[in-house]
Design a protein around this motif. Structure first.
Motif, PDB file in Angstrom:
ATOM      1  N   ASP A   1      -3.498   0.831  -4.683  1.00 47.97           N
ATOM      2  CA  ASP A   1      -4.863   1.322  -4.772  1.00 47.97           C
ATOM      3  C   ASP A   1      -5.517   1.196  -3.399  1.00 47.97           C
ATOM      4  OD1 ASP A   1      -7.295   2.018  -6.508  1.00 47.97           O
ATOM      5  OD2 ASP A   1      -7.971   0.210  -5.484  1.00 47.97           O
ATOM      6  N   VAL A   2      -6.016   2.322  -2.869  1.00 47.55           N
ATOM      7  CA  VAL A   2      -6.657   2.332  -1.561  1.00 47.55           C
ATOM      8  C   VAL A   2      -8.168   2.438  -1.778  1.00 47.55           C
ATOM      9  CG1 VAL A   2      -6.938   3.566   0.620  1.00 47.55           C
ATOM     10  CG2 VAL A   2      -4.669   3.352  -0.419  1.00 47.55           C
TER      11      VAL A   2
ATOM     12  N   LEU B   1     -10.553   3.894   5.374  1.00 47.84           N
ATOM     13  CA  LEU B   1      -9.618   4.256   4.308  1.00 47.84           C
ATOM     14  C   LEU B   1      -8.265   4.669   4.875  1.00 47.84           C
ATOM     15  CD1 LEU B   1     -12.177   6.183   2.130  1.00 47.84           C
ATOM     16  CD2 LEU B   1     -11.088   4.019   1.510  1.00 47.84           C
ATOM     17  N   GLY B   2      -8.274   5.404   5.980  1.00 53.75           N
ATOM     18  CA  GLY B   2      -7.030   5.774   6.633  1.00 53.75           C
ATOM     19  C   GLY B   2      -6.265   4.555   7.113  1.00 53.75           C
ATOM     20  N   SER B   3      -7.002   3.594   7.654  1.00 57.44           N
ATOM     21  CA  SER B   3      -6.375   2.371   8.146  1.00 57.44           C
ATOM     22  C   SER B   3      -5.783   1.550   6.997  1.00 57.44           C
ATOM     23  CB  SER B   3      -7.407   1.538   8.915  1.00 57.44           C
ATOM     24  OG  SER B   3      -6.829   0.350   9.408  1.00 57.44           O
TER      25      SER B   3
ATOM     26  N   ALA C   1      -2.831   5.424  -3.300  1.00 59.10           N
ATOM     27  CA  ALA C   1      -3.709   6.071  -4.271  1.00 59.10           C
ATOM     28  C   ALA C   1      -5.167   5.809  -3.919  1.00 59.10           C
ATOM     29  CB  ALA C   1      -3.394   5.571  -5.674  1.00 59.10           C
ATOM     30  N   PRO C   2      -5.788   6.693  -3.135  1.00 62.91           N
ATOM     31  CA  PRO C   2      -7.201   6.507  -2.785  1.00 62.91           C
ATOM     32  C   PRO C   2      -8.098   6.696  -4.001  1.00 62.91           C
ATOM     33  CG  PRO C   2      -6.381   8.614  -1.958  1.00 62.91           C
ATOM     34  CD  PRO C   2      -5.195   7.878  -2.493  1.00 62.91           C
TER      35      PRO C   2
ATOM     36  N   TYR D   1      -6.997   9.782  -6.763  1.00 61.72           N
ATOM     37  CA  TYR D   1      -7.971   9.729  -7.852  1.00 61.72           C
ATOM     38  C   TYR D   1      -8.908  10.925  -7.640  1.00 61.72           C
ATOM     39  CZ  TYR D   1      -6.885   4.697  -8.728  1.00 61.72           C
ATOM     40  OH  TYR D   1      -6.291   3.493  -9.020  1.00 61.72           O
ATOM     41  N   SER D   2      -8.445  12.094  -7.997  1.00 58.31           N
ATOM     42  CA  SER D   2      -9.170  13.319  -7.694  1.00 58.31           C
ATOM     43  C   SER D   2     -10.400  13.497  -8.564  1.00 58.31           C
ATOM     44  CB  SER D   2      -8.248  14.530  -7.888  1.00 58.31           C
ATOM     45  OG  SER D   2      -7.105  14.420  -7.079  1.00 58.31           O
TER      46      SER D   2
END
Length: 323
Positions: free
Chosen positions: A119-120, A148-150, A164-165, A193-194
């Motif tokens: 989980d991001v 978030l990228g990091s 999984a953002p 998580y669209s």
């Protein structure tokens, strides 16, 4: 059809074997993803309040927990971390020695073939409990993307197969895809998580990871439960930005959305903590048969169109399928 020749649909319901033979929807262990909570410390296996049968595990206790998952034929876990400390920037989220990163390394070391998804997000790591950076009382979008990228990069570096953002910031899938590709992690997939609604059903999870917002709510970035067409737009955006798998969250209260979003891309649905906890409570009080209800719920999610189901029932369902 004459009065003497009505259709006998019950022929195909007559026995258990016949019903199995003609069933249109089947949930298998391979459809399931098990969420697991990793916490700081040693020798910890502690049941989570309001989530019966779910536990906080310290890294040294993960082996036994994951071994059961693997033995049941469940192909993947989703790792959530509970850090020891928090700060304004959520710096523990992308720490190379952070709790998720430790957990991923331990799982992959012992179970290299298991698919590990992470989980991001920032909510467990920030003092304000929001999913992005806060500036002057507002959750800001673009400055959050770098963080978030990091975080995604640090998870990939630790050995995650998939990130999984879950933050719902605009543009985060594109940012993460670029971050991973530039670091030669082109093979690390993104389960986005669209379609994540601002739902009341997350409450037990927020208690489990201590991530409730300290002010306001998440309605400025998570989706309005009243919206259906927006879900299709969000899914299309994430696919265009590089998502490999889409997700709808929650699942049970949004079966119509699962059906709406279902297309050519793999689709996951998250049967969330509140949906799980209220059912467990009903079963505990003898209001419903737990096994039959569990099967019915997960079958409904699969029938709606989900290819994969994240559920706290994963182990129980897999045991039911095996035995």
């Amino acid at each position: 059809m004459s009065a003497d020749n009505f259709t006998r649909s019950r022929r195909l319901r007559r026995t258990s074997n016949i019903r199995k033979m003609v069933s249109e929807t089947k949930v298998t262990a391979e459809d399931l993803i098990y969420p697991i909570f990793v916490t700081q410390g040693k020798g910890i296996k502690k049941e989570i309040p309001n989530m019966p049968g779910q536990f906080h595990y310290s890294v040294d206790q993960l082996g036994e927990a994951i071994e059961e998952v693997v033995s049941l034929g469940i192909p993947a876990v989703m790792v959530f971390g509970i850090p020891k400390t928090k700060d304004f920037n959520g710096s523990g989220a992308d720490d190379a020695d952070g709790i998720v990163q430790q957990g991923v390394r331990e799982i992959k070391k012992k179970f290299p073939d298991l698919t590990v998804i992470t989980d991001v997000c920032m909510c467990q790591y920030t003092t304000d409990g929001h999913c992005g950076l806060v500036v002057d009382g507002e959750v800001v979008n673009d400055p959050s993307l770098e963080r978030l990228g990091s975080i995604a990069f640090s998870h990939a570096e630790a050995g995650a197969d998939m990130v999984a953002p879950s933050d719902m910031m605009d543009g985060r899938v594109l940012r993460i895809r670029r971050e991973l590709d530039q670091a030669d992690y082109q093979n690390v997939a993104i389960m986005s998580y669209s379609v994540k609604y601002a739902s009341s059903f997350y409450a037990p999870f927020r208690g489990a990871v201590n991530s409730a917002p300290s002010f306001g709510d998440r309605k400025t970035y998570q989706m309005d439960p009243r919206n259906r067409l927006e879900a299709k737009r969000q899914a299309a955006i994430d696919l265009d930005e590089g998502a490999d798998i889409l997700m709808v969250k929650p699942a049970l209260a949004y079966l119509d959305i699962i059906r709406e979003v279902k297309g050519d891309a793999p689709l996951a649905a998250y049967h969330v903590s509140g949906e799980y906890a209220m059912f467990k409570l009903a079963a505990k009080n003898g209001l419903i048969d737990e096994t039959e209800g569990m099967v019915e719920i997960l079958t409904s999610i699969k029938r709606a169109g989900a290819d994969l189901i994240l559920t706290y029932f994963a182990k129980d369902m897999a045991k039911h399928l095996h035995y």
